[in-house]
Design an enzyme around this catalytic site. Structure first.
Site, PDB file in Angstrom:
ATOM      1  N   HIS A 182     -79.995   0.262  44.704  1.00  0.00           N
ATOM      2  CA  HIS A 182     -78.822   1.078  45.035  1.00  0.00           C
ATOM      3  C   HIS A 182     -78.606   2.199  44.006  1.00  0.00           C
ATOM      4  O   HIS A 182     -78.296   1.940  42.855  1.00  0.00           O
ATOM      5  CB  HIS A 182     -77.571   0.182  45.099  1.00  0.00           C
ATOM      6  CG  HIS A 182     -76.436   0.812  45.838  1.00  0.00           C
ATOM      7  ND1 HIS A 182     -75.373   0.110  46.316  1.00  0.00           N
ATOM      8  CD2 HIS A 182     -76.205   2.110  46.189  1.00  0.00           C
ATOM      9  CE1 HIS A 182     -74.528   0.925  46.928  1.00  0.00           C
ATOM     10  NE2 HIS A 182     -75.008   2.157  46.844  1.00  0.00           N
ATOM     11  N   TYR A 203     -69.925  -2.282  47.689  1.00  0.00           N
ATOM     12  CA  TYR A 203     -68.858  -1.863  48.605  1.00  0.00           C
ATOM     13  C   TYR A 203     -67.693  -2.849  48.581  1.00  0.00           C
ATOM     14  O   TYR A 203     -67.801  -3.981  49.062  1.00  0.00           O
ATOM     15  CB  TYR A 203     -69.394  -1.710  50.035  1.00  0.00           C
ATOM     16  CG  TYR A 203     -70.542  -0.736  50.157  1.00  0.00           C
ATOM     17  CD1 TYR A 203     -70.640   0.389  49.328  1.00  0.00           C
ATOM     18  CD2 TYR A 203     -71.566  -0.929  51.082  1.00  0.00           C
ATOM     19  CE1 TYR A 203     -71.701   1.269  49.424  1.00  0.00           C
ATOM     20  CE2 TYR A 203     -72.632  -0.045  51.191  1.00  0.00           C
ATOM     21  CZ  TYR A 203     -72.691   1.050  50.346  1.00  0.00           C
ATOM     22  OH  TYR A 203     -73.738   1.919  50.439  1.00  0.00           O
TER      23      TYR A 203
HETATM   24  P1  NAD Z   1     -69.627   8.341  56.730  1.00  0.00           P
HETATM   25  O1  NAD Z   1     -70.011   9.750  56.559  1.00  0.00           O
HETATM   26  O2  NAD Z   1     -70.321   7.532  57.755  1.00  0.00           O
HETATM   27  O3  NAD Z   1     -68.041   8.306  56.950  1.00  0.00           O
HETATM   28  C1  NAD Z   1     -67.347   7.098  57.059  1.00  0.00           C
HETATM   29  C2  NAD Z   1     -65.874   7.409  57.279  1.00  0.00           C
HETATM   30  O4  NAD Z   1     -65.714   8.062  58.544  1.00  0.00           O
HETATM   31  C3  NAD Z   1     -65.032   6.134  57.346  1.00  0.00           C
HETATM   32  O5  NAD Z   1     -63.753   6.410  56.825  1.00  0.00           O
HETATM   33  C4  NAD Z   1     -64.943   5.880  58.823  1.00  0.00           C
HETATM   34  O6  NAD Z   1     -63.776   5.133  59.140  1.00  0.00           O
HETATM   35  C5  NAD Z   1     -64.843   7.292  59.372  1.00  0.00           C
HETATM   36  N1  NAD Z   1     -65.277   7.426  60.766  1.00  0.00           N
HETATM   37  C6  NAD Z   1     -66.295   6.804  61.403  1.00  0.00           C
HETATM   38  N2  NAD Z   1     -66.368   7.204  62.678  1.00  0.00           N
HETATM   39  C7  NAD Z   1     -65.373   8.109  62.851  1.00  0.00           C
HETATM   40  C8  NAD Z   1     -64.939   8.898  63.944  1.00  0.00           C
HETATM   41  N3  NAD Z   1     -65.539   8.823  65.131  1.00  0.00           N
HETATM   42  N4  NAD Z   1     -63.897   9.733  63.763  1.00  0.00           N
HETATM   43  C9  NAD Z   1     -63.282   9.842  62.575  1.00  0.00           C
HETATM   44  N5  NAD Z   1     -63.645   9.120  61.482  1.00  0.00           N
HETATM   45  C10 NAD Z   1     -64.676   8.264  61.633  1.00  0.00           C
HETATM   46  O7  NAD Z   1     -69.785   7.660  55.284  1.00  0.00           O
HETATM   47  P2  NAD Z   1     -70.259   6.230  54.783  1.00  0.00           P
HETATM   48  O8  NAD Z   1     -69.597   5.102  55.492  1.00  0.00           O
HETATM   49  O9  NAD Z   1     -70.126   6.268  53.316  1.00  0.00           O
HETATM   50  O10 NAD Z   1     -71.818   6.229  55.123  1.00  0.00           O
HETATM   51  C11 NAD Z   1     -72.367   5.441  56.150  1.00  0.00           C
HETATM   52  C12 NAD Z   1     -73.087   4.244  55.573  1.00  0.00           C
HETATM   53  O11 NAD Z   1     -74.266   4.671  54.893  1.00  0.00           O
HETATM   54  C13 NAD Z   1     -72.297   3.450  54.528  1.00  0.00           C
HETATM   55  O12 NAD Z   1     -71.346   2.615  55.140  1.00  0.00           O
HETATM   56  C14 NAD Z   1     -73.424   2.749  53.823  1.00  0.00           C
HETATM   57  O13 NAD Z   1     -73.853   1.643  54.587  1.00  0.00           O
HETATM   58  C15 NAD Z   1     -74.522   3.804  53.796  1.00  0.00           C
HETATM   59  N6  NAD Z   1     -74.524   4.594  52.536  1.00  0.00           N
HETATM   60  C16 NAD Z   1     -75.403   4.239  51.555  1.00  0.00           C
HETATM   61  C17 NAD Z   1     -75.404   4.914  50.351  1.00  0.00           C
HETATM   62  C18 NAD Z   1     -76.356   4.484  49.259  1.00  0.00           C
HETATM   63  O14 NAD Z   1     -77.105   3.568  49.464  1.00  0.00           O
HETATM   64  N7  NAD Z   1     -76.372   5.128  48.118  1.00  0.00           N
HETATM   65  C19 NAD Z   1     -74.532   5.978  50.135  1.00  0.00           C
HETATM   66  C20 NAD Z   1     -73.672   6.341  51.155  1.00  0.00           C
HETATM   67  C21 NAD Z   1     -73.684   5.647  52.364  1.00  0.00           C
END
Ligand code: NAD
Length: 321
Positions: free
Chosen positions: A135, A72
């Site tokens: 990952h 990230y």
């Molecule tokens: P997400 O679906 O949580 O969306 C994040 C986005 O939504 C960001 O732009 C954030 O600013 C925005 N957001 C958050 N709260 C909001 C709200 N109330 N209103 C409007 N926008 C809002 O996607 P993500 O961050 O990719 O997924 C969450 C976490 O899961 C990641 O940060 C990561 O830690 C993990 N993840 C892991 C993998 C993997 O291991 N392969 C893949 C994807 C995500």
């Protein structure tokens, strides 16, 4: 119908946060988890001081589960999270990852897993993580992951550098294949259980439950599609899915609701996962998402939104080899 929220008194100690045990581990993770990928400017450039305040505010409100990766922001998210956790490390359950270091940069070899974790620990300013995850397994060679990567991670666990180990990725079938071949403590998938998809529930969870493996549901907002903001350019979903998200957001706005909060409420009601991760980078986002956590969804609007999204429900994109 709204429940009273512990957020109403911001000076009060967190009284309402709920925690679940991650599989057979001793980790009691908050049902809402802090996804730290936005700290690495993955969605937009964010203010580092605001990130720190968001992390502290989340901890003060009882969120104890933080997930990050060296991928990230090409290590930026880990560095910022490490800085924010200075002095508060013991209050959180910290998960990071190994094997993926860039959009097309993967190395699941024993040497790199070891070196990768040591570098992550430096950035995170700690000498152990609670959970170390491979990952995005779909970009690796399954045999290498089973016979080299995971055994190396078990040795790192014995050495005390990781309390537990897990795997992450997009296709649930591939995760199932690996966890049925070699024992792991936790499994994470993303964009597989939310208002746009449900095969985490039908494919991944049954296998994980049989084995007592803890499940983490990531990207509850479908990586930004289920929100009133634009999804990032790199998002792999086709225009039809993005447009459906935009229409649902507009519909919610007209109803006096918010799509992101509704999408989160939908996920928080799903009790077959230990934690749902949502990406956050400022205090206001944490506050909004906690408000969603402490309230019940508007069932009528939820029903309408589900119907609106039905034509694109369970659309999946290709990921990996
Ligand atoms: P997400 O679906 O949580 O969306 C994040 C986005 O939504 C960001 O732009 C954030 O600013 C925005 N957001 C958050 N709260 C909001 C709200 N109330 N209103 C409007 N926008 C809002 O996607 P993500 O961050 O990719 O997924 C969450 C976490 O899961 C990641 O940060 C990561 O830690 C993990 N993840 C892991 C993998 C993997 O291991 N392969 C893949 C994807 C995500």
């Amino acid at each position: 119908m709204h429940q009273s929220s512990p957020l109403q008194d911001e000076n009060a100690a967190p009284v309402g946060m709920r925690y679940r045990t991650l599989g057979k581990t001793q980790l009691e993770v908050s049902v809402i988890g802090f996804g730290a990928s936005p700290l690495g400017n993955v969605y937009a450039n964010v203010d580092p001081a605001g990130c720190s305040r968001a992390v502290h505010f989340a901890i003060d409100q009882g969120i104890n589960f933080f997930d990050v990766s060296p991928f990230y922001g090409l290590t930026l998210a880990e560095s910022r999270l490490g800085q924010a956790l200075e002095g508060r490390r013991k209050e959180v359950i910290l998960a990071t990852k190994c094997g993926r270091y860039g959009t097309d940069v993967f190395d699941f070899s024993s040497t790199h897993i070891r070196e990768g974790l040591d570098a992550s620990l430096k950035r995170l300013r700690t000498d152990y993580v609670d959970l170390l995850q491979v990952h995005d397994v779909e970009f690796g060679d399954v045999n290498q992951i089973i016979h080299e990567t995971i055994p190396t991670m078990r040795r790192l666990q014995e050495e005390g550098k990781a309390r537990y180990i897990g795997i992450t990725g997009y296709p649930p079938q591939m995760l199932v294949k690996i966890m049925e071949a070699v024992p792991v403590d936790a499994v994470l998938s993303y964009c597989r259980y939310d208002l746009l998809c449900n095969d985490l529930d039908t494919v991944l969870v049954p296998s994980a439950e049989r084995q007592g493996i803890g499940v983490i549901n990531a990207s509850a907002l479908h990586m930004g599609i289920l929100s009133d903001r634009h999804a990032p350019d790199w998002h792999p979903a086709p225009a039809s899915v993005r447009e459906a998200g935009g229409q649902a957001a507009e519909f919610c706005r007209i109803q006096g609701e918010n799509l992101s909060e509704l999408a989160l409420q939908f996920c928080f009601e799903y009790s077959r996962v230990a934690s749902t991760l949502v990406g956050m980078s400022d205090v206001e986002e944490v506050r909004r998402n906690l408000r969603a956590f402490y309230t019940l969804p508007n069932r009528e609007v939820l029903r309408e939104v589900t119907t609106m999204l039905a034509p694109v429900f369970n659309y999946r994109w290709a990921s990996g080899r």
